[in-house]
Design an enzyme around this catalytic site. Structure first.
Site, PDB file in Angstrom:
ATOM      1  N   HIS A  54      56.674  13.577  33.626  1.00  0.00           N
ATOM      2  CA  HIS A  54      54.552  13.152  33.551  1.00  0.00           C
ATOM      3  C   HIS A  54      54.387  14.811  33.159  1.00  0.00           C
ATOM      4  CE1 HIS A  54      55.131   9.204  35.513  1.00  0.00           C
ATOM      5  NE2 HIS A  54      56.148   9.240  34.610  1.00  0.00           N
ATOM      6  N   GLU A  56      51.372  15.907  34.412  1.00  0.00           N
ATOM      7  CA  GLU A  56      51.317  16.758  36.369  1.00  0.00           C
ATOM      8  C   GLU A  56      52.635  17.974  36.434  1.00  0.00           C
ATOM      9  OE1 GLU A  56      50.322  13.039  36.899  1.00  0.00           O
ATOM     10  OE2 GLU A  56      50.991  13.538  36.036  1.00  0.00           O
ATOM     11  N   CYS A  80      51.364   9.494  39.165  1.00  0.00           N
ATOM     12  CA  CYS A  80      51.616   7.460  39.540  1.00  0.00           C
ATOM     13  C   CYS A  80      51.889   8.176  40.879  1.00  0.00           C
ATOM     14  CB  CYS A  80      52.646   7.905  38.701  1.00  0.00           C
ATOM     15  SG  CYS A  80      54.308   9.079  38.653  1.00  0.00           S
ATOM     16  N   CYS A  89      55.077  11.636  40.819  1.00  0.00           N
ATOM     17  CA  CYS A  89      53.546  13.096  40.727  1.00  0.00           C
ATOM     18  C   CYS A  89      53.272  13.064  41.939  1.00  0.00           C
ATOM     19  CB  CYS A  89      52.733  12.913  39.487  1.00  0.00           C
ATOM     20  SG  CYS A  89      54.163  12.573  37.395  1.00  0.00           S
TER      21      CYS A  89
END
Length: 155
Positions: A54, A56, A80, A89
């Site tokens: 992701h 991040e 998430c 995350c």
């Protein structure tokens, strides 16, 4: 520059990152992230493909928490909060010791919806939600439609 203008400036940078993933992440959302220290962007990332890291996490890969101990993260979508094909995350942000998280859209996926705020605040991270919400929402109009439809069909 006011705090709101500053937040909007860095959220626009996160949106620029997110756009790089447009059309490549289905069925996942398009997400961009930037990490700042002071008034400098020190790391960037975007969600490149479904199943991949992701935004991040991509940004955190090049973040040096020793050199930049008071960093802030701007992300277009609520981080998430659960382990799936990739890690949480929220957990990665906490482990990296990010001091503040600013995000644009709440994730309509019922697994994550609104959970990040509490998780991050419980870890003593300052959270600001809804910055450039309309622009961030537009990045994921298809994803949000999909989430709304699947939520309706669960009744």
């Amino acid at each position: 520059m006011t705090d709101q203008k500053r937040d909007e400036e860095y959220m626009r940078a996160a949106i620029e990152e997110a756009v790089k993933g447009k059309g490549k992440t289905f069925p996942n959302p398009v997400v961009g992230a930037v990490i700042i220290s002071g008034d400098e962007i020190i790391a960037k990332g975007y969600h490149e493909k479904s199943g991949g890291p992701h935004a991040e996490v991509v940004a955190l890969e090049s973040y040096d928490k020793v050199r930049y101990p008071n960093a802030e993260m701007y992300v277009t979508l609520e981080p998430c909060s659960t382990q799936g094909r990739t890690g949480s995350c929220c957990a990665a942000i906490i482990q990296a010791q990010i001091k503040r998280v600013v995000f644009g859209s709440i994730d309509l996926n019922p697994i994550h919806n609104g959970r990040a705020v509490k998780i991050l605040q419980d870890a003593n991270i300052d959270v600001t939600a809804g910055v450039l919400k309309r622009e961030c929402d537009q990045l994921n109009d298809v994803y949000f439609h999909q989430m709304r439809e699947s939520n309706l069909n669960q009744d």
